[in-house]
Design a protein around this motif. Structure first.
Motif, short mmCIF file in Angstrom:
data_model
loop_
_atom_site.label_atom_id
_atom_site.label_comp_id
_atom_site.label_asym_id
_atom_site.label_seq_id
_atom_site.Cartn_x
_atom_site.Cartn_y
_atom_site.Cartn_z
N ARG A 46 35.54 109.34 94.24
CA ARG A 46 34.84 110.05 95.32
C ARG A 46 35.47 109.75 96.66
O ARG A 46 35.68 110.64 97.49
CB ARG A 46 33.34 109.68 95.33
CG ARG A 46 32.55 110.38 96.41
CD ARG A 46 32.56 111.89 96.16
NE ARG A 46 31.92 112.60 97.23
CZ ARG A 46 32.55 113.20 98.24
NH1 ARG A 46 33.86 113.16 98.31
NH2 ARG A 46 31.89 113.84 99.17
N ILE A 47 35.79 108.48 96.90
CA ILE A 47 36.45 108.10 98.15
C ILE A 47 37.80 108.81 98.26
O ILE A 47 38.14 109.37 99.30
CB ILE A 47 36.62 106.57 98.22
CG1 ILE A 47 35.26 105.90 98.39
CG2 ILE A 47 37.57 106.18 99.36
CD1 ILE A 47 35.27 104.39 98.18
N ALA A 61 45.30 103.64 95.50
CA ALA A 61 45.19 103.07 94.16
C ALA A 61 43.83 102.39 94.04
O ALA A 61 43.41 101.70 94.99
CB ALA A 61 46.31 102.07 93.93
N PRO A 62 43.12 102.57 92.93
CA PRO A 62 41.79 101.98 92.79
C PRO A 62 41.74 100.47 93.02
O PRO A 62 40.75 99.96 93.52
CB PRO A 62 41.39 102.33 91.35
CG PRO A 62 42.18 103.56 91.04
CD PRO A 62 43.48 103.39 91.78
N GLN A 63 42.80 99.76 92.69
CA GLN A 63 42.81 98.31 92.86
C GLN A 63 43.44 97.85 94.18
O GLN A 63 43.57 96.65 94.42
CB GLN A 63 43.52 97.65 91.68
CG GLN A 63 42.84 97.88 90.35
CD GLN A 63 41.36 97.47 90.36
OE1 GLN A 63 41.00 96.43 90.89
NE2 GLN A 63 40.51 98.31 89.79
N GLN A 68 39.39 98.50 97.66
CA GLN A 68 38.43 97.47 97.31
C GLN A 68 37.57 97.08 98.52
O GLN A 68 36.39 96.77 98.37
CB GLN A 68 39.13 96.25 96.70
CG GLN A 68 39.70 96.55 95.33
CD GLN A 68 38.65 97.12 94.38
OE1 GLN A 68 37.64 96.49 94.10
NE2 GLN A 68 38.89 98.33 93.89
N ALA A 69 38.13 97.12 99.72
CA ALA A 69 37.36 96.84 100.93
C ALA A 69 36.29 97.92 101.14
O ALA A 69 35.14 97.61 101.49
CB ALA A 69 38.28 96.75 102.15
N MET A 70 36.66 99.19 100.91
CA MET A 70 35.68 100.26 101.07
C MET A 70 34.57 100.15 100.03
O MET A 70 33.39 100.29 100.35
CB MET A 70 36.37 101.64 100.99
CG MET A 70 37.13 101.97 102.24
SD MET A 70 37.73 103.66 102.24
CE MET A 70 39.38 103.40 101.68
#
Length: 153
Positions: A46-47, A61-63, A68-70
């Motif tokens: 979604r982001i 990238a998801p990682q 990860q901060a978001m």
């Protein structure tokens, strides 16, 4: 990103304003079904949809540290929200579809409440160094046609 927007262009006051597309509780609803995608998506997807569509940017990238901060911010904003909860003020509020556009009134409202930040013609406002203070409301540096903010229905 690929234009002058950032997250707070849509998600008012860092996603804390009711009916201002808030982040409050949102991570509780992911993974969740996304009608546009026609499938269940993750919060990271979604982001990335916002980054690609609304801001003409590239997906993260998801990682990645930024992603990860978001996600961590959204999780913090979730507080005790559960997937079955109703969150007051979620989204952007309802627009009365029976309202008819009034060009003269819209022009007056824009001049009084919007032009000071977004400019007489919606061009936005930059600092002397070119950094955006207030984004443009249309054009190459604003929402593209795929952005939810570009649709008035």
């Amino acid at each position: 990103v690929g234009n002058a927007l950032n997250c707070t262009s849509c998600h008012l006051n860092a996603g804390t304003v009711a009916d201002g597309s808030p982040f409050v509780g949102v991570s509780a609803f992911f993974p969740g079904y996304a009608p546009r995608a026609g499938k269940v998506i993750t919060l990271e997807e979604r982001i990335n949809g916002c980054l690609r569509r609304s801001m003409n940017g590239k997906p993260l990238a998801p990682q990645s540290a930024d992603m990860q901060a978001m996600v961590a911010y959204f999780d913090w904003m979730k507080n005790n929200t559960r997937p079955q909860d109703k969150v007051a003020g979620r989204g952007v509020g309802k627009v009365d579809p029976t309202l008819k556009p009034d060009l003269a009134n819209g022009k007056a409202v824009y001049a009084k409440q919007c032009a000071v930040c977004h400019g007489d013609n919606g061009q936005g406002l930059t600092r002397a160094d070119g950094e955006w203070i207030y984004p443009p409301l249309w054009g190459e540096q604003s929402f593209n046609i795929g952005a939810g903010m570009a649709r008035t229905y």
